[in-house]
Write an enzyme that holds these catalytic residues in place. Structure first.
Site, PDB file in Angstrom:
ATOM      1  N   HIS A 143     -11.139   0.737   1.637  1.00  0.00           N
ATOM      2  CA  HIS A 143     -10.877   0.437   0.080  1.00  0.00           C
ATOM      3  C   HIS A 143     -11.816  -0.902  -0.289  1.00  0.00           C
ATOM      4  O   HIS A 143     -11.182  -0.878  -1.508  1.00  0.00           O
ATOM      5  CB  HIS A 143      -9.435  -0.138  -0.715  1.00  0.00           C
ATOM      6  CG  HIS A 143      -8.982   1.346  -0.197  1.00  0.00           C
ATOM      7  ND1 HIS A 143      -8.539   3.057  -1.049  1.00  0.00           N
ATOM      8  CD2 HIS A 143      -7.628   1.644   0.712  1.00  0.00           C
ATOM      9  CE1 HIS A 143      -7.558   3.546  -0.717  1.00  0.00           C
ATOM     10  NE2 HIS A 143      -7.613   3.201   0.610  1.00  0.00           N
ATOM     11  N   ASP A 179      -4.170  -0.628   4.103  1.00  0.00           N
ATOM     12  CA  ASP A 179      -3.748   0.895   4.331  1.00  0.00           C
ATOM     13  C   ASP A 179      -5.194   1.601   4.061  1.00  0.00           C
ATOM     14  O   ASP A 179      -6.634   1.254   4.019  1.00  0.00           O
ATOM     15  CB  ASP A 179      -3.387   1.253   3.176  1.00  0.00           C
ATOM     16  CG  ASP A 179      -4.134   1.332   1.836  1.00  0.00           C
ATOM     17  OD1 ASP A 179      -4.862   0.251   1.597  1.00  0.00           O
ATOM     18  OD2 ASP A 179      -4.049   1.983   0.716  1.00  0.00           O
ATOM     19  N   GLU A 180      -5.381   2.826   4.911  1.00  0.00           N
ATOM     20  CA  GLU A 180      -6.500   3.968   4.579  1.00  0.00           C
ATOM     21  C   GLU A 180      -7.303   3.374   5.187  1.00  0.00           C
ATOM     22  O   GLU A 180      -9.181   3.889   5.030  1.00  0.00           O
ATOM     23  CB  GLU A 180      -6.532   4.270   3.621  1.00  0.00           C
ATOM     24  CG  GLU A 180      -4.941   5.250   3.200  1.00  0.00           C
ATOM     25  CD  GLU A 180      -5.107   6.123   1.605  1.00  0.00           C
ATOM     26  OE1 GLU A 180      -4.646   6.649   1.490  1.00  0.00           O
ATOM     27  OE2 GLU A 180      -6.072   5.312   0.881  1.00  0.00           O
ATOM     28  N   ALA A 181      -7.333   2.640   6.174  1.00  0.00           N
ATOM     29  CA  ALA A 181      -8.780   1.902   6.910  1.00  0.00           C
ATOM     30  C   ALA A 181      -8.791   2.806   8.755  1.00  0.00           C
ATOM     31  O   ALA A 181      -9.544   2.927   8.687  1.00  0.00           O
ATOM     32  CB  ALA A 181      -9.101   0.774   7.844  1.00  0.00           C
TER      33      ALA A 181
END
Length: 542
Positions: free
Chosen positions: A278, A341-343
């Site tokens: 992100h 998160d969401e890496a």
């Protein structure tokens, strides 16, 4: 419907809502609307969040033109009293002077010996001619003031004089929160919201006894906080948002003003600097942070998982240190949230390398780590870390077990499952705003679960509380925020504050419906969910 025994604090409420027998919940109300007008005196404890203990009795207290608010010689208590007076003066038309006089008829008092009330609990005693609010701390008095507001007629929230009696039912409320952490998250990265708009959201959450505001300040679409040592983050990275809007950012002075404003409501601001994914807005601002050093174009879409910092560059850690040092210095609270998160484009080895080096930077600068629960998968949380679980009911048992392992090793857990607590999920298939990747989240679904038992294997002692995140991919105005937060935000507040034994959807939805009068008085653009029996004449403002 399921029948359950009511907690003592609910006996009065059960009677008021028409229970069929003492201690047993009545059948759920049908679709019929509530009365169009409020009663002159709201039954004691018929508020949100539901108080821990209610003992009704006696005639009501009446706020009058002669009312004075008495406080001790204590700046924190005076600040709470002045805030209460400022809220009540426009609608009542009363002067409501704040005085250092224990003989005043509305008294806020500190009792350092009231250990059972903890840091945020309070006792409210209401009787003819005298209303006394007692707490061990100013924070407890502030939480009690929100009860005073909700016990008064909803018209007290209006900004113009109203002709009516201002009464609070007689009796005693003794109230303490179930969990120490009751957070609301606002995403200002996907769409930017001004200082005044964030202050308005702080006011919303304060009414329901939230005590933390998690600000999601950075993402692929925009960087929203000025960092003196890295000026391009706002010169370049703040100029975009979802859909190609102008973006924006907070100067350090504006951020400190938000922190001060929240602190006056006894709300701790938790800034989030999302790492190592992100991070596209940061990479656009400083191309040397990419692994190949190539310049990138700004991003205004809503897909996730494509950006990452470069684990093999020392510049990554110098950048993280600069940002975390400055954000820690600006933030008096305990935590800095580092995302995690969401890496999806970061390998597990690189993820561990980066988080193992970034977490100590947070502690070096005097803060505790807070992170999304993916930190428990490919890395090890720092000692004292607070882990925020955002998975779904259907999230794999293996992923949930990683969170449980971290909890058993000493990490605290904040529970915010996306398919129950995410306020940006659509209410149903026809909701025009919001997303549905986690499914639709009805008002009942957002309320009917228990944070203490939601994650198998997590010790109850490790659960610090609950958070209500509001992501803004599809939300660009304050009215959008209100529509998605209300009516779900109050229910998540009740999950964090009220005893589990006293909560029941069939009675809660009636209390929730009664809140419509207050939301109208406050000018909220709330969503009229068909699940809730709203007052017949209560309509959201156009």
């Amino acid at each position: 419907m399921r029948r359950r025994l009511l907690a003592p604090a609910l006996l009065l409420l059960a009677t008021a809502l028409g229970c069929t027998e003492a201690g047993t919940a009545a059948p759920a109300p049908g679709p019929a609307a509530l009365p169009a007008t409020e009663p002159e005196v709201r039954p004691l404890g018929r508020i949100i969040p539901l108080p821990a203990s209610v003992r009704p009795g006696g005639a009501p207290y009446t706020l009058t033109a002669a009312t004075r608010i008495g406080v001790p010689d204590h700046p924190g208590v005076r600040a709470v009293a002045e805030r209460l007076a400022a809220r009540l003066r426009p609608a009542t038309g009363f002067r409501l002077p704040v005085v250092t006089d224990p003989a005043a008829d509305l008294v806020l008092r500190l009792d350092p010996a009231a250990g059972a009330l903890g840091d945020e609990g309070y006792e409210l005693r209401s009787a003819p001619g005298r209303l006394t609010l007692t707490a061990r701390t100013p924070a407890g008095l502030f939480r009690g003031v929100q009860t005073v507001r909700q016990q008064l007629p909803a018209a007290v929230e209006r900004d113009t004089a109203q002709r009516r009696a201002w009464k609070i039912a007689g009796g005693t409320v003794t109230d303490v929160p179930r969990f120490p952490y009751r957070g609301a998250m606002l995403d200002v990265a996907r769409h930017f919201f001004t200082v005044e708009e964030v202050k308005a959201y702080i006011d919303r959450i304060a009414l329901y006894k939230y005590n933390a505001l998690h600000l999601h300040l950075t993402d692929d679409q925009g960087w929203r906080i000025a960092i003196g040592s890295r000026p391009k983050l706002t010169e370049v990275g703040a100029a975009t948002e979802v859909g190609g809007g102008p973006g924006g950012f907070y100067t350090q002075e504006q951020y400190k003003e938000l922190v001060r404003y929240a602190a006056a409501a006894h709300i701790e601001v938790i800034p989030e600097i999302d790492l190592p994914g992100h991070t596209h807005a940061a990479l656009v601002s400083y191309p040397e942070l990419t692994c190949d050093g190539k310049a990138l174009k700004p991003y205004t879409g809503i897909e996730v998982g494509f950006s990452t910092l470069c684990a093999g560059k020392e510049e990554t850690y110098a950048f993280a240190d600069d940002v975390l040092r400055e954000i820690a210095a600006l933030t008096p609270g305990r935590y800095v949230h580092i995302g995690g998160d969401e890496a999806k484009s970061t390998s597990p080895a690189d993820y561990r390398t980066m988080t193992d080096r970034i977490q100590p930077l947070v502690t070096r600068h005097g803060k505790q780590v807070m992170a999304w629960h993916q930190l428990t998968g490919d890395a090890t949380p720092a000692p004292g870390a607070l882990i925020q679980y955002w998975g779904l009911d259907r999230t794999t048992a293996e992923e949930k077990e990683k969170v449980a392992e971290a909890a058993r090793a000493g990490a605290g857990i904040v529970v915010s499952p996306a398919d129950r607590a995410y306020l940006d999920m659509k209410y149903d298939e026809d909701t025009p705003l919001g997303l549905r990747w986690a499914g639709t989240v009805s008002v009942e679904r957002s309320y009917d679960w228990d944070p203490a038992t939601y994650l198998p294997g997590v010790p109850r002692s490790a659960v610090r509380g609950v958070e209500a995140p509001l992501w803004t991919e599809t939300l660009s105005t304050p009215e959008h925020l209100d529509t998605m937060a209300f009516p779900r935000l109050p229910g998540l507040a009740e999950l964090g504050w009220s005893p589990a034994a006293g909560r029941d959807w069939s009675t809660y939805k009636v209390r929730l419906g009664e809140q419509a009068h207050r939301w109208d008085a406050l000018g909220l653009s709330w969503y009229r969910s068909p699940e809730v029996p709203w007052p017949a004449a209560a309509e959201p403002p156009a």
